[in-house]
Design a protein around this motif. Sequence first.
Motif, short mmCIF file in Angstrom:
data_model
loop_
_atom_site.label_atom_id
_atom_site.label_comp_id
_atom_site.label_asym_id
_atom_site.label_seq_id
_atom_site.Cartn_x
_atom_site.Cartn_y
_atom_site.Cartn_z
N ILE A 127 0.86 -1.17 0.00
CA ILE A 127 0.00 0.00 0.00
C ILE A 127 0.90 1.22 0.00
O ILE A 127 2.07 1.15 0.37
CB ILE A 127 -0.94 0.06 1.22
N ARG A 128 0.34 2.31 -0.44
CA ARG A 128 1.08 3.54 -0.50
C ARG A 128 0.36 4.51 0.43
O ARG A 128 -0.78 4.89 0.17
CB ARG A 128 1.05 4.04 -1.93
N THR A 129 1.02 4.85 1.50
CA THR A 129 0.39 5.73 2.47
C THR A 129 0.81 7.17 2.20
O THR A 129 1.89 7.42 1.67
CB THR A 129 0.78 5.34 3.90
N ASP A 130 -0.04 8.08 2.58
CA ASP A 130 0.25 9.50 2.42
C ASP A 130 0.97 9.99 3.68
O ASP A 130 0.36 10.07 4.74
CB ASP A 130 -1.07 10.24 2.22
N PRO A 131 2.25 10.31 3.54
CA PRO A 131 3.01 10.69 4.74
C PRO A 131 2.39 11.88 5.48
O PRO A 131 2.34 11.89 6.71
CB PRO A 131 4.40 11.05 4.21
N VAL A 132 1.91 12.85 4.72
CA VAL A 132 1.34 14.03 5.37
C VAL A 132 0.11 13.68 6.20
O VAL A 132 -0.05 14.15 7.32
CB VAL A 132 1.00 15.11 4.31
N LYS A 133 -0.72 12.80 5.66
CA LYS A 133 -1.92 12.39 6.40
C LYS A 133 -1.55 11.64 7.67
O LYS A 133 -2.32 11.57 8.61
CB LYS A 133 -2.80 11.50 5.51
N LEU A 134 -0.36 11.08 7.67
CA LEU A 134 0.11 10.37 8.86
C LEU A 134 0.86 11.30 9.80
O LEU A 134 1.42 10.88 10.80
CB LEU A 134 1.00 9.19 8.47
N GLY A 135 0.91 12.57 9.44
CA GLY A 135 1.56 13.54 10.32
C GLY A 135 3.01 13.82 9.99
O GLY A 135 3.66 14.64 10.62
N LEU A 136 3.53 13.13 8.97
CA LEU A 136 4.94 13.34 8.60
C LEU A 136 5.03 14.52 7.64
O LEU A 136 5.13 14.36 6.42
CB LEU A 136 5.50 12.06 7.95
N ASN A 137 5.00 15.70 8.20
CA ASN A 137 4.92 16.92 7.39
C ASN A 137 6.25 17.37 6.83
O ASN A 137 6.29 18.13 5.88
CB ASN A 137 4.34 18.05 8.24
#
Lengths: 159, 159
Positions: free
Chosen positions: A54-64
């Motif tokens: 899966i490809r996660t969205d780093p920003v949505k995970l808080g990794l700004n």
Amino acid sequence: MKRIDHLDRQILQILQDDGRTPYTEIAHQLKISEGTVRSRISRLLHDGVFEFVIRTDPVKLGLNVQTIIGLNTKLGLQQQVAEELSQLPEVRFVGAFSGKHDLIIQAFFYSNTELIHFVNERLSRIEGILGADVSLELRQYKDSFSYVREDEVAINEKG
Amino acid sequence: MKRIDHLDRQILQILQDDGRTPYTEIAHQLKISEGTVRSRISRLLHDGVFEFVIRTDPVKLGLNVQTIIGLNTKLGLQQQVAEELSQLPEVRFVGAFSGKHDLIIQAFFYSNTELIHFVNERLSRIEGILGADVSLELRQYKDSFSYVREDEVAINEKG
DNA sequence: CGTGTTTTTTACGAAATTCGAAGAAATCCT
DNA sequence: AGGATTTCTTCGAATTTCGTAAAAAACACG
């Protein structure tokens, strides 16, 4: 390892869009049977050509805070440095390169504070690092992920 | 958008390993019902937190030449350059950065010839590029892809 | 070319997974 | 505490996956 043909690429291209596309659906789209899709996919998986992820969205995970860091290393210590960097959870990519930097890494942080801490505390403690050029990502334009190039599939489309 | 909780992260972590893990299997591992897995996943998908994809091995597809190219652009033309670069099929990543280079891209080629051609014919034709530092990947140490950091999931494991 | 061999594709029933929806449980708010 | 809301579980139906055997296609070589 068997050669990857055009049908394989077509299957890969569909899965790049949605990795959970049912085999029956792929079969339908390509006008072949489900069994063919299945045997192709299991061969490709076996040969390590691709894997389901899966490809996660780093920003949505808080990794700004996303960075690319170019590093120069002391002669002879490059590999050791690379391996140490690979251990760190903040680092998602490590590669050895020719060019201005011996190593280029990509790292993600929850905050600028965490980034500064990473550079000052973690990197500085690794022996063999001569210098680090930190580049902070300001905006992302493309991150395609698809190594099956659209142009390649298109070319064979008429064959 | 609802907050991503620990259960979500656990689900994501399992799917990072194998994006085709059945919901029933995830449910079993986490000791919850299949319905819960399903509703969590559809919420996360809806919120754009992740998507199902495949990860192909560029080398197995013949893309032996992997590069990271740092670019400097003429003031005011950066965005336009970035957008033009994003169109190119050889380019899989384009980002604007602070640091030594205004733009950093990642591009893949079937051969060195193709790379040279790319630099001399394609890049040189784009207006607004002042310079390009090409770094050729010699060896890859890590390419993790998992933005759900293992350390993060572990921390909450006891909560 | 033709025939035997190997590989690939198809077909089909059985097992497993996904899906929809309704009720139970937990959480939230005041 | 009590009612509203959200989340979770359950369960039968629909769909998908899986194993395997047979058909078809591709290949090899005289």
